[in-house]
Design a protein around this motif. Structure first.
Motif, PDB file in Angstrom:
ATOM      1  N   SER A   1       0.809  -1.219   0.000  1.00  0.00           N
ATOM      2  CA  SER A   1       0.000   0.000   0.000  1.00  0.00           C
ATOM      3  C   SER A   1       0.841   1.269   0.000  1.00  0.00           C
ATOM      4  CB  SER A   1      -0.937   0.008   1.210  1.00  0.00           C
ATOM      5  OG  SER A   1      -0.187  -0.083   2.399  1.00  0.00           O
ATOM      6  N   SER A   2       2.142   1.130   0.286  1.00  0.00           N
ATOM      7  CA  SER A   2       3.028   2.294   0.281  1.00  0.00           C
ATOM      8  C   SER A   2       4.465   1.815   0.209  1.00  0.00           C
ATOM      9  CB  SER A   2       2.820   3.146   1.531  1.00  0.00           C
ATOM     10  OG  SER A   2       3.195   2.415   2.683  1.00  0.00           O
ATOM     11  N   GLY A   3       5.362   2.746  -0.018  1.00  0.00           N
ATOM     12  CA  GLY A   3       6.773   2.395  -0.049  1.00  0.00           C
ATOM     13  C   GLY A   3       7.593   3.442  -0.757  1.00  0.00           C
TER      14      GLY A   3
ATOM     15  N   THR B   1      15.315   9.376  -3.928  1.00  0.00           N
ATOM     16  CA  THR B   1      14.314   8.558  -3.255  1.00  0.00           C
ATOM     17  C   THR B   1      12.948   9.098  -3.643  1.00  0.00           C
ATOM     18  OG1 THR B   1      15.785   8.100  -1.411  1.00  0.00           O
ATOM     19  CG2 THR B   1      13.437   7.757  -1.022  1.00  0.00           C
ATOM     20  N   GLY B   2      12.086   8.205  -4.120  1.00  0.00           N
ATOM     21  CA  GLY B   2      10.759   8.623  -4.547  1.00  0.00           C
ATOM     22  C   GLY B   2       9.677   7.732  -3.976  1.00  0.00           C
ATOM     23  N   ASP B   3       8.455   8.175  -4.105  1.00  0.00           N
ATOM     24  CA  ASP B   3       7.288   7.448  -3.625  1.00  0.00           C
ATOM     25  C   ASP B   3       6.963   6.307  -4.584  1.00  0.00           C
ATOM     26  OD1 ASP B   3       4.887   6.615  -2.534  1.00  0.00           O
ATOM     27  OD2 ASP B   3       3.822   8.480  -2.956  1.00  0.00           O
TER      28      ASP B   3
ATOM     29  N   LEU C   1      18.830  -0.071  -7.652  1.00  0.00           N
ATOM     30  CA  LEU C   1      17.447   0.281  -7.380  1.00  0.00           C
ATOM     31  C   LEU C   1      16.936  -0.585  -6.233  1.00  0.00           C
ATOM     32  CD1 LEU C   1      14.615   1.271  -9.546  1.00  0.00           C
ATOM     33  CD2 LEU C   1      14.287  -0.866  -8.319  1.00  0.00           C
ATOM     34  N   LYS C   2      16.443   0.071  -5.194  1.00  0.00           N
ATOM     35  CA  LYS C   2      15.860  -0.629  -4.043  1.00  0.00           C
ATOM     36  C   LYS C   2      14.403  -0.241  -3.926  1.00  0.00           C
ATOM     37  CE  LYS C   2      20.148  -0.437  -1.424  1.00  0.00           C
ATOM     38  NZ  LYS C   2      20.795   0.001  -0.188  1.00  0.00           N
TER      39      LYS C   2
END
Length: 161
Positions: free
Chosen positions: A70-72, A89-91, A126-127
């Protein structure tokens, strides 16, 4: 062009050529080959290829998850000949529709490459993290930024391999 391997990169890419973009699958490796990640990456596609400076480059990560997300966050790090040169860093939900149901999903991302980016070998890490900053996956892939000659702009370039 057999023998020439040009890798693409997700981060800040432009193109000087006006050729029609091509799509190629990019080889990748997990950051920790012994770890079982909650998100399994099945492919990386970057377009267009080859990479040059001056236009937008897009990449798509195909992945599979056992649990809904639902998020990260998506964390990107770029290294040039091993030295950190860019991070972002992005949503996660800005790169794909949330909530992400269990199963297959894709993350699409586009970036511009500054015209001053030097040619050579780059590595992109990429993480993907969940909302609690737990690492769900981590991949790395290499790419090369080459030079091309753009007669309209008078830019002398040569393809790197």
């Amino acid at each position: 062009m057999e023998g020439i391997r040009i890798r693409l990169f997700i981060v800040l890419l432009y193109f000087l050529s006006i050729t029609v973009p091509s799509i190629y699958a990019t080889d990748f490796n997990y950051c920790n080959k012994k770890k079982e990640y909650a998100v399994e990456v099945s492919g990386v596609v970057i377009s267009p290829d080859p990479i040059t400076k001056g236009k937008v480059t897009s990449f798509t990560i195909s992945a599979i998850t056992d649990k809904a997300l639902s998020s990260g966050k998506v964390v990107i790090d770029v290294a040039y000949f091993g030295f950190h040169v860019y991070g972002q860093t992005g949503d996660l939900c800005a790169e794909t529709s949330c909530p992400i149901p269990a199963g297959d999903f894709t993350i699409s991302y586009s970036q511009l490459l500054p015209t001053y980016a030097p040619p050579g070998s780059y590595t992109l890490t990429l993480k993907i993290q969940d909302g609690d900053k737990n690492e769900l996956t981590c991949i790395k892939f290499d790419f090369t930024i080459g030079f091309f000659f753009d007669s309209k702009n008078g830019l002398a370039n040569s393809l790197s391999s």
